[in-house]
Design a protein around this motif. Structure first.
Motif, PDB file in Angstrom:
ATOM      1  N   GLY A   1       5.190  -9.542  39.641  1.00 15.37           N
ATOM      2  CA  GLY A   1       4.228  -8.657  40.272  1.00 15.37           C
ATOM      3  C   GLY A   1       4.751  -7.240  40.354  1.00 15.37           C
ATOM      4  N   GLY A   2       3.821  -6.276  40.450  1.00 13.04           N
ATOM      5  CA  GLY A   2       4.201  -4.881  40.637  1.00 13.04           C
ATOM      6  C   GLY A   2       3.941  -3.983  39.456  1.00 13.04           C
ATOM      7  N   VAL A   3       3.687  -4.538  38.297  1.00 12.74           N
ATOM      8  CA  VAL A   3       3.539  -3.715  37.082  1.00 12.74           C
ATOM      9  C   VAL A   3       2.146  -3.101  36.974  1.00 12.74           C
ATOM     10  CG1 VAL A   3       3.708  -3.709  34.558  1.00 12.74           C
ATOM     11  CG2 VAL A   3       5.262  -5.125  35.906  1.00 12.74           C
ATOM     12  N   HIS A   4       1.136  -3.758  37.562  1.00  7.80           N
ATOM     13  CA  HIS A   4      -0.244  -3.307  37.353  1.00  7.80           C
ATOM     14  C   HIS A   4      -0.973  -2.911  38.633  1.00  7.80           C
ATOM     15  CE1 HIS A   4       0.327  -4.911  33.352  1.00  7.80           C
ATOM     16  NE2 HIS A   4       0.624  -6.085  33.857  1.00  7.80           N
ATOM     17  N   GLY A   5      -0.466  -3.278  39.789  1.00 14.09           N
ATOM     18  CA  GLY A   5      -1.139  -2.928  41.030  1.00 14.09           C
ATOM     19  C   GLY A   5      -2.457  -3.649  41.197  1.00 14.09           C
ATOM     20  N   ALA A   6      -3.508  -2.902  41.533  1.00 13.72           N
ATOM     21  CA  ALA A   6      -4.806  -3.509  41.834  1.00 13.72           C
ATOM     22  C   ALA A   6      -5.634  -3.823  40.599  1.00 13.72           C
ATOM     23  CB  ALA A   6      -5.602  -2.583  42.751  1.00 13.72           C
ATOM     24  N   ASN A   7      -5.305  -3.237  39.460  1.00 12.12           N
ATOM     25  CA  ASN A   7      -6.144  -3.435  38.272  1.00 12.12           C
ATOM     26  C   ASN A   7      -5.324  -3.158  37.022  1.00 12.12           C
ATOM     27  OD1 ASN A   7      -9.015  -3.780  37.185  1.00 12.12           O
ATOM     28  ND2 ASN A   7      -8.431  -1.838  36.259  1.00 12.12           N
ATOM     29  N   ARG A   8      -5.314  -4.124  36.090  1.00 11.56           N
ATOM     30  CA  ARG A   8      -4.548  -3.952  34.850  1.00 11.56           C
ATOM     31  C   ARG A   8      -5.396  -3.273  33.780  1.00 11.56           C
ATOM     32  NH1 ARG A   8      -4.344  -6.528  30.191  1.00 11.56           N
ATOM     33  NH2 ARG A   8      -5.333  -8.483  30.833  1.00 11.56           N
TER      34      ARG A   8
ATOM     35  N   ILE B   1       4.243 -10.324  45.697  1.00 12.73           N
ATOM     36  CA  ILE B   1       3.456  -9.141  46.072  1.00 12.73           C
ATOM     37  C   ILE B   1       2.135  -9.110  45.309  1.00 12.73           C
ATOM     38  CG2 ILE B   1       5.522  -7.804  46.637  1.00 12.73           C
ATOM     39  CD1 ILE B   1       5.107  -6.264  43.991  1.00 12.73           C
ATOM     40  N   ASP B   2       1.143  -8.466  45.917  1.00 14.84           N
ATOM     41  CA  ASP B   2      -0.177  -8.252  45.296  1.00 14.84           C
ATOM     42  C   ASP B   2      -0.833  -9.551  44.838  1.00 14.84           C
ATOM     43  OD1 ASP B   2       0.220  -5.538  45.691  1.00 14.84           O
ATOM     44  OD2 ASP B   2       0.926  -5.163  43.655  1.00 14.84           O
ATOM     45  N   MET B   3      -0.579 -10.633  45.528  1.00 13.42           N
ATOM     46  CA  MET B   3      -1.109 -11.920  45.093  1.00 13.42           C
ATOM     47  C   MET B   3      -2.636 -11.997  45.189  1.00 13.42           C
ATOM     48  SD  MET B   3       1.316 -13.883  43.942  1.00 13.42           S
ATOM     49  CE  MET B   3       0.857 -15.601  44.138  1.00 13.42           C
ATOM     50  N   ASP B   4      -3.230 -11.150  46.000  1.00 11.70           N
ATOM     51  CA  ASP B   4      -4.690 -11.157  46.116  1.00 11.70           C
ATOM     52  C   ASP B   4      -5.359 -10.236  45.108  1.00 11.70           C
ATOM     53  OD1 ASP B   4      -3.662  -8.859  47.295  1.00 11.70           O
ATOM     54  OD2 ASP B   4      -5.189  -8.780  48.865  1.00 11.70           O
ATOM     55  N   GLN B   5      -4.553  -9.579  44.276  1.00  9.84           N
ATOM     56  CA  GLN B   5      -5.091  -8.674  43.269  1.00  9.84           C
ATOM     57  C   GLN B   5      -5.305  -9.445  41.960  1.00  9.84           C
ATOM     58  OE1 GLN B   5      -6.027  -5.518  44.242  1.00  9.84           O
ATOM     59  NE2 GLN B   5      -5.425  -6.403  46.214  1.00  9.84           N
ATOM     60  N   ILE B   6      -6.499  -9.944  41.804  1.00  8.59           N
ATOM     61  CA  ILE B   6      -6.819 -10.793  40.655  1.00  8.59           C
ATOM     62  C   ILE B   6      -7.895 -10.114  39.828  1.00  8.59           C
ATOM     63  CG2 ILE B   6      -7.765 -13.035  39.965  1.00  8.59           C
ATOM     64  CD1 ILE B   6      -6.460 -14.117  42.601  1.00  8.59           C
ATOM     65  N   GLN B   7      -7.597  -9.920  38.565  1.00  7.18           N
ATOM     66  CA  GLN B   7      -8.526  -9.184  37.719  1.00  7.18           C
ATOM     67  C   GLN B   7      -9.645 -10.079  37.208  1.00  7.18           C
ATOM     68  OE1 GLN B   7      -7.476  -7.371  33.660  1.00  7.18           O
ATOM     69  NE2 GLN B   7      -7.729  -5.605  34.989  1.00  7.18           N
ATOM     70  N   VAL B   8     -10.852  -9.625  37.495  1.00  8.49           N
ATOM     71  CA  VAL B   8     -12.032 -10.251  36.910  1.00  8.49           C
ATOM     72  C   VAL B   8     -12.430  -9.414  35.707  1.00  8.49           C
ATOM     73  CG1 VAL B   8     -14.430 -10.919  37.286  1.00  8.49           C
ATOM     74  CG2 VAL B   8     -12.759 -11.183  39.127  1.00  8.49           C
TER      75      VAL B   8
ATOM     76  N   LYS C   1      -3.436   5.377  38.178  1.00  7.99           N
ATOM     77  CA  LYS C   1      -4.822   5.569  38.620  1.00  7.99           C
ATOM     78  C   LYS C   1      -5.538   4.223  38.700  1.00  7.99           C
ATOM     79  CE  LYS C   1      -9.123   7.992  37.494  1.00  7.99           C
ATOM     80  NZ  LYS C   1      -9.800   8.903  36.533  1.00  7.99           N
ATOM     81  N   SER C   2      -5.331   3.396  37.688  1.00  9.52           N
ATOM     82  CA  SER C   2      -5.947   2.071  37.664  1.00  9.52           C
ATOM     83  C   SER C   2      -5.374   1.184  38.766  1.00  9.52           C
ATOM     84  CB  SER C   2      -5.720   1.408  36.293  1.00  9.52           C
ATOM     85  OG  SER C   2      -6.275   0.125  36.241  1.00  9.52           O
ATOM     86  N   ALA C   3      -4.086   1.380  39.110  1.00  9.37           N
ATOM     87  CA  ALA C   3      -3.402   0.545  40.102  1.00  9.37           C
ATOM     88  C   ALA C   3      -3.878   0.786  41.529  1.00  9.37           C
ATOM     89  CB  ALA C   3      -1.893   0.778  40.023  1.00  9.37           C
ATOM     90  N   LYS C   4      -4.490   1.932  41.782  1.00 13.17           N
ATOM     91  CA  LYS C   4      -5.104   2.238  43.077  1.00 13.17           C
ATOM     92  C   LYS C   4      -4.152   2.081  44.256  1.00 13.17           C
ATOM     93  CE  LYS C   4      -9.695   1.148  41.388  1.00 13.17           C
ATOM     94  NZ  LYS C   4     -10.929   0.358  41.530  1.00 13.17           N
ATOM     95  N   GLY C   5      -2.962   2.628  44.092  1.00 15.94           N
ATOM     96  CA  GLY C   5      -2.016   2.664  45.208  1.00 15.94           C
ATOM     97  C   GLY C   5      -1.211   1.403  45.415  1.00 15.94           C
ATOM     98  N   LYS C   6      -1.474   0.382  44.635  1.00 14.82           N
ATOM     99  CA  LYS C   6      -0.702  -0.856  44.764  1.00 14.82           C
ATOM    100  C   LYS C   6       0.312  -0.947  43.635  1.00 14.82           C
ATOM    101  CE  LYS C   6      -4.076  -3.550  47.357  1.00 14.82           C
ATOM    102  NZ  LYS C   6      -3.212  -3.641  48.555  1.00 14.82           N
ATOM    103  N   GLY C   7       1.167  -2.010  43.699  1.00 18.46           N
ATOM    104  CA  GLY C   7       2.180  -2.182  42.671  1.00 18.46           C
ATOM    105  C   GLY C   7       3.414  -1.355  42.933  1.00 18.46           C
ATOM    106  N   VAL C   8       4.259  -1.235  41.916  1.00 14.93           N
ATOM    107  CA  VAL C   8       5.542  -0.537  42.028  1.00 14.93           C
ATOM    108  C   VAL C   8       5.607   0.520  40.931  1.00 14.93           C
ATOM    109  CG1 VAL C   8       8.045  -0.796  42.010  1.00 14.93           C
ATOM    110  CG2 VAL C   8       6.609  -2.654  42.902  1.00 14.93           C
TER     111      VAL C   8
END
Length: 480
Positions: A449-456, A254-261, A88-95
């Motif tokens: 990459g791939g463990v957390h998707g869009a948000n860890r 992969i997901d290199m633009d997914q950076i957690q703030v 749910k947190s990953a929002k469709g990204k990751g593996v």
């Protein structure tokens, strides 16, 4: 020109050593698994002058689902529930296969730390995006990251002294290249930054545990230019060296633009413009801390929503205050987080004052009685306006203008890079065709990459390091 020294380690009395790049928790976990369980020799290459990386600063804890600690504290949790929270947190990204492994192996990771290193990990917190309390930390004086890293480092340092053929630790050693022939790893090239000598280690197995790129303005500019000017919690070593080398070798980044703030980095009143911030641990909110907007003096978000949601709320609701919010904790939280709060107060990041002083010091546009009334409405409700249960119970049963609180200014900070080199469930690095990039090439932790998707989820960074660090070690042992 730098001179070159070749160190051939194939003639050791034990089998050929594994080279581990980086000494954060992923590197320490893989190293300890290799030497303790399999007696396979290792060499750690760390570009800094000490062990620990960013892991040593982790302050909330490590996740685990269906653990002994949860059972002892009557918390019902399952890997399936943890997996659902993660996706749910990953929002469709990751593996998702990596997320599934993270969740299923989480109790094994926590119990490995407890049994092998005598770590208590006997307390729990429920962080943002989690359905139940599952973030483990120990009752004691040490923050979780420091405690875990110290225990694993100590074991390796002792072995390096007593059995140098089994464990070698090379500090001030920056890796510059990986040698690959016929799709097999053959060696590692690195620079000894103390004397500028280039050295080569011959090896058939390399584990990249070199971390993320949250300190690199160059890489932030490339992948997330809108974040370049945000402050960061990352150490200066976090510059994406591993991602750059693996990309040149042909890894699929992969997901290199997914950076957690992270929503809460402390604003140091002694140096408010500093680009580097101490992290205000999510456990502060998980155990009862709330956020107030300086523009209204009131709450504005469910503080236990996922990090991206809380960050966005601060940037919208606190924009007039330069994206600064007020983190407020009641006296009832002190015993649960005594060591954290004592440290933060020592660093002058948090102070203990009355609500009346809060209104005066931060020039809030409401009276102290209005603030007390605002907080009182949340102290008894089963769930508040923002759908968070019993959020300020630690402030006491009757909140007045004379009620004491712990308070500090916080602001969103670049914290974690979810993207990196794609790996499979054996921690092997994958190329852009979905195949293993090279035999003997592994990655674990933030470099992958791939463990957390869009948000860890909070508490999953330390977990990722242990799960996939140990997996890399197991994969090497089973191949050989």
């Amino acid at each position: 020109m730098a001179s070159t020294i070749t160190t051939d380690l194939k003639n050791l009395s034990i089998s050929e050593p594994v080279v581990i790049i980086g000494s954060g928790l992923a590197g320490l976990a893989s190293a300890n698994q290799l030497v303790n369980k399999y007696k396979i020799p290792i060499v750690i290459l760390e570009k800094e002058s000490s062990l620990g990386g960013n892991s040593i600063k982790a302050s909330s804890g490590i996740n685990g689902a269906h653990t002994t600690t949860q059972s002892n504290l009557n918390v019902n949790d399952t890997p399936e529930l943890f997996f659902n929270d993660t996706t749910k947190s990953a929002k469709g990204k990751g593996v998702e296969t990596l997320m599934d492994k993270l969740a299923k192996d989480s109790h094994l990771a926590v119990e490995w730390l407890q049994s092998e290193f005598d770590l208590k990990l006997d307390l729990l917190a429920q962080l943002g995006g989690h359905s139940v309390p599952r973030t483990h930390r120990s009752s004691g004086k040490l923050p979780p990251g420091f405690e875990i890293v110290s225990a694993l480092s100590k074991n390796l340092k002792n072995l390096a002294e007593s059995n140098p053929e089994l464990v070698k630790i090379n500090l001030d050693s920056k890796v510059t290249d990986i040698k690959v022939e016929d799709k097999k790893v053959t060696g590692v090239e690195f620079i000894n930054t103390q004397n500028d000598k280039v050295e080569t280690l011959n090896t058939s197995n390399v584990i990249f545990c070199s971390g993320g790129f949250g300190f690199s303005k160059e890489m932030l500019q490339e992948y997330a230019p809108d974040l370049v000017n945000l402050p960061t919690t990352n150490g200066k070593q976090t510059t994406g060296d591993g991602q750059k080398i693996l990309s040149k070798l042909g890894a699929d980044l992969i997901d290199m633009d997914q950076i957690q703030v992270h929503p809460t980095g402390f604003v140091d009143p002694q140096d408010p413009e500093s680009h580097w911030k101490f992290l205000a641990a999510e456990a502060l909110r998980g155990l009862g801390g709330i956020l107030l907007s300086p523009s209204t003096g009131k709450r504005f978000v469910n503080e236990l929503d996922t990090r991206d949601v809380v960050t966005e709320a601060i940037q919208i609701q606190c924009s007039k205050a330069n994206n600064k919010a007020l983190l407020v904790l009641g006296e009832g939280i002190y015993e649960d987080l005594k060591n954290n709060l004592d440290f933060y107060m020592f660093k002058k990041l948090i102070k203990k004052i009355t609500l009346k002083q809060v209104v005066e010091d931060y020039k809030l546009p409401i009276t102290s009685d209005e603030l007390a009334e605002h907080l009182n409405q949340y102290s008894t409700a089963a769930k508040d306006t923002f759908n968070r249960p019993l959020v300020v119970k630690n402030l006491g049963d009757e909140i007045t203008s004379e009620t004491n609180v712990f308070i500090g200014e916080v602001t969103p900070v670049v914290h974690f890079t979810m993207g990196g080199a794609k790996i499979n469930t054996k921690s092997q690095v994958i190329n852009k065709d979905g195949q293993i990039l090279a035999q003997g090439l592994y990655a674990a932790g933030e470099v992958s990459g791939g463990v957390h998707g869009a948000n860890r989820l909070g508490g999953s960074s330390l977990l990722e390091c242990v799960v996939f660090g140990r997996t890399a070690a197991d994969s090497i042992a089973n191949v050989n």
